[in-house]
Design an enzyme around this catalytic site. Structure first.
Site, PDB file in Angstrom:
ATOM      1  N   LYS A  57      15.783  25.729 -29.593  1.00 13.34           N
ATOM      2  CA  LYS A  57      15.538  24.302 -28.815  1.00 13.34           C
ATOM      3  C   LYS A  57      16.582  23.666 -29.751  1.00 13.34           C
ATOM      4  CE  LYS A  57      11.786  25.562 -26.463  1.00 13.34           C
ATOM      5  NZ  LYS A  57      11.601  26.653 -26.807  1.00 13.34           N
TER       6      LYS A  57
ATOM      7  N   LYS B  76       7.556  22.554 -34.679  1.00 14.54           N
ATOM      8  CA  LYS B  76       7.960  23.108 -33.387  1.00 14.54           C
ATOM      9  C   LYS B  76       8.494  24.931 -34.105  1.00 14.54           C
ATOM     10  CE  LYS B  76       7.677  22.101 -28.945  1.00 14.54           C
ATOM     11  NZ  LYS B  76       7.790  21.273 -27.983  1.00 14.54           N
TER      12      LYS B  76
ATOM     13  N   GLY C 231       4.613  27.839 -24.489  1.00 15.85           N
ATOM     14  CA  GLY C 231       3.269  27.597 -23.886  1.00 15.85           C
ATOM     15  C   GLY C 231       2.193  27.100 -24.959  1.00 15.85           C
TER      16      GLY C 231
ATOM     17  N   GLU D  98       9.321  17.223 -34.573  1.00 17.49           N
ATOM     18  CA  GLU D  98       9.776  16.057 -33.895  1.00 17.49           C
ATOM     19  C   GLU D  98       8.522  14.866 -33.372  1.00 17.49           C
ATOM     20  OE1 GLU D  98      11.399  18.167 -29.120  1.00 17.49           O
ATOM     21  OE2 GLU D  98       9.498  16.966 -29.597  1.00 17.49           O
TER      22      GLU D  98
ATOM     23  N   HIS E   1       4.205  13.825 -18.711  1.00 17.99           N
ATOM     24  CA  HIS E   1       5.182  15.485 -18.489  1.00 17.99           C
ATOM     25  C   HIS E   1       6.207  15.180 -16.587  1.00 17.99           C
ATOM     26  CE1 HIS E   1       5.386  20.558 -18.973  1.00 17.99           C
ATOM     27  NE2 HIS E   1       7.197  19.421 -18.515  1.00 17.99           N
TER      28      HIS E   1
ATOM     29  N   GLU F  74      12.781  19.390 -19.055  1.00 18.41           N
ATOM     30  CA  GLU F  74      11.794  18.958 -18.726  1.00 18.41           C
ATOM     31  C   GLU F  74      11.692  17.625 -19.913  1.00 18.41           C
ATOM     32  OE1 GLU F  74       8.124  21.298 -19.318  1.00 18.41           O
ATOM     33  OE2 GLU F  74       9.648  23.034 -18.095  1.00 18.41           O
TER      34      GLU F  74
ATOM     35  N   GLU G 116      13.365  19.859 -22.912  1.00 17.94           N
ATOM     36  CA  GLU G 116      13.624  21.201 -22.748  1.00 17.94           C
ATOM     37  C   GLU G 116      14.567  22.010 -21.772  1.00 17.94           C
ATOM     38  OE1 GLU G 116      10.418  24.136 -24.229  1.00 17.94           O
ATOM     39  OE2 GLU G 116       9.511  23.851 -22.696  1.00 17.94           O
TER      40      GLU G 116
ATOM     41  N   ARG H  12      15.034  29.393 -15.386  1.00 18.23           N
ATOM     42  CA  ARG H  12      14.720  30.209 -14.589  1.00 18.23           C
ATOM     43  C   ARG H  12      13.748  29.504 -12.835  1.00 18.23           C
ATOM     44  NH1 ARG H  12       9.214  29.066 -14.948  1.00 18.23           N
ATOM     45  NH2 ARG H  12       8.828  28.639 -17.490  1.00 18.23           N
TER      46      ARG H  12
ATOM     47  N   ARG I  84      -2.619  24.442  -8.693  1.00 14.57           N
ATOM     48  CA  ARG I  84      -2.235  26.526  -9.107  1.00 14.57           C
ATOM     49  C   ARG I  84      -3.940  26.633  -9.047  1.00 14.57           C
ATOM     50  NH1 ARG I  84       2.156  27.188 -13.886  1.00 14.57           N
ATOM     51  NH2 ARG I  84       3.168  26.317 -13.433  1.00 14.57           N
TER      52      ARG I  84
END
Length: 473
Positions: free
Chosen positions: A120, A162, A168, A204, A212, A279, A292, A296, A342
């Site tokens: 990070k 963090k 996750g 942070e 988001h 993100e 971050e 992928r 989803r």
């Protein structure tokens, strides 16, 4: 279509829906896909007529997560390239380097870029240099509790400690005052060590109010990059995304234009290659702050595909084979609004408990256009008789609706969800229908800590688009 230069056989180092998605792109490009499968997946109907290689037992640690075994399988099956999908080894730079060292092209960014973005602190430093705004916090990892307390006193409470190698939602702890820092620091370190093998943490300021937002980018090895717009992924549960949409319904136009351009510049600066997602957190002041980069393909890539008409997986394979991007930014047209749900095999009435078992009857919704021109796409690997293994993520299906407006896409999605049939196991369809029909969702009165329209979810902000959520994943 002729096979791409150097690629004739590609190893799919993943399972389920993403494996099916990759295979479709291979078929379109004349590439033979070879599926790496665990014993738990070996009899799945989606593998019928396909070439497979057994990797190991149902447990992912002995199959999909065994890097040496996966590369060996790719080599022995004559594959010159490997697609990792998402999850498992997809963001493991050591695995990417292992592929390359054994003559197997890894479909993704170079290992050193993946390593940079996976940690990070260096990722944030690289993005700051490219002109993106960050959430105020520590300048690197924290040495000890004393430094953590000093940084917190400087940036202001509440703060979020963090994991440096986290993701996750794991390795995260909140401290709302000086007296909570020591315990939060110790707990975050302990969880980070257990989950990632790396106890280092950073800090942070906790932005209590946020949406988001993420930006999809694609780059080739010749320094060219494009964006495919942004996605809003604010509807989450336990840091896991439930619904994604594009464009974001709350992102100011000026912020959108500046951020998309900055994301492309940052992508080029770090030497990125392939598909990637940056993100961000949109705070209460309308500032988009970098969090971050996921190095992928994302689960929700379909949303960007529906708006742009670009097949991202096919483009990934082209770029990995050494071809330049097939499009330029000025050629990309983002049309209408897209929403993805989803669908998981989980029981919402039992705390979303995963529900492995056999799907006795499956029927996908009709994808035909309605009176507004809105259409539906279904990405899935399941069918009637499919047995859901207990070892993996419970995602069984993604339903994506595209329409001329947000309301049209949401209405088309509701029809599609009413048509979807899944008997034998419970699913999250009832929750998704409640969300899409709710006033909170339709008027943007929600944030990352509230599931709009779902009983038991925290309350929503009082004004449309006003973010009030905890830090998303």
């Amino acid at each position: 279509m002729a096979a791409l230069a150097t690629f004739h056989r590609l190893f799919i180092a993943n399972r389920g829906e993403v494996a099916v998605r990759i295979a479709k792109a291979c078929d379109a490009l004349g590439i033979t896909p070879v599926f790496g499968v665990s014993e738990a997946d070996a009899g799945a109907a989606y593998l019928d007529g396909r070439e497979t290689v057994r990797l190991g037992p149902g447990r992912a640690a002995g199959s999909y997560l065994d890097a040496v075994r996966v590369v060996q399988a790719a080599r022995q099956s004559g594959c010159t390239a490997l697609h990792p999908g998402w999850g498992f080894l997809a963001e493991n730079p050591t695995f990417a380097a292992l592929c390359e060292s054994h003559g197997v092209t890894f479909v993704g960014p170079p290992a050193h870029v993946m390593h940079l973005m996976g940690k990070k602190t260096p990722a944030k430093q690289a993005m700051r240099a490219a002109g993106l705004q960050l959430i105020p916090g520590s300048d690197g990892v924290l040495a000890d509790v004393e430094q953590a307390r000093a940084v917190a006193d400087e940036i202001g409470y509440p703060v979020l400690i963090k994991a440096e190698s986290g993701g996750g939602g794991r390795g995260m702890r909140i401290a709302r005052g000086s007296g909570e820092v020591a315990e939060a620091f110790a707990d975050a370190q302990a969880e980070a060590r257990a989950a990632f093998g790396d106890p280092r943490v950073y800090m942070e300021r906790l932005v209590e109010g946020g949406r988001h937002v993420e930006i999809q980018v694609m780059a080739d090895r010749y320094g060219q990059a494009v964006h495919l717009g942004e996605r809003d992924c604010t509807v989450q549960r336990n840091h896991q995304k439930l619904i994604e949409e594009s464009p974001s319904p709350v992102l100011p136009e000026a912020v959108r234009a500046q951020s998309l351009a900055a994301a492309v510049e940052a992508t080029c600066r770090i030497g990125y290659v392939g598909a990637g997602t940056m993100e961000f957190l949109l705070d209460g002041d309308g500032v988009l702050r970098f969090m971050e980069m996921n190095t992928r393909l994302q689960v929700e890539h379909c949303v960007s595909e529906m708006r742009s008409g670009v097949d991202l997986v096919r483009e990934q394979l082209r770029v990995a084979a050494g071809h330049p991007l097939s499009l330029r930014q000025e050629q990309l047209e983002l049309r209408g609004h897209a929403i993805e749900c989803r669908i998981n095999a989980e029981d919402p009435s039992q705390g979303f408990r995963p529900a492995p078992g056999t799907i006795t009857r499956w029927q996908s919704p009709d994808g035909a256009a309605d009176a507004t021109g809105s259409t539906v796409r279904v990405d899935t690997h399941v069918s009637s008789g499919y047995r859901i293994p207990p070892h993996y993520d419970s995602l069984i299906c993604k339903v994506i609706a595209h329409g001329p407006s947000r309301d049209a896409a949401a209405d088309r999605m509701l029809v599609a969800l009413s048509e979807l049939v899944c008997e034998g196991v419970p699913t999250t369809v009832p929750m998704h229908r409640a969300i899409l029909a709710s006033e909170a969702f339709r008027h943007n009165r929600y944030d990352t800590r509230a599931i709009p329209g779902w009983p038991g979810s925290p309350g929503s902000p009082s004004r449309p688009g006003s973010p009030a959520g905890d830090r998303p994943a």
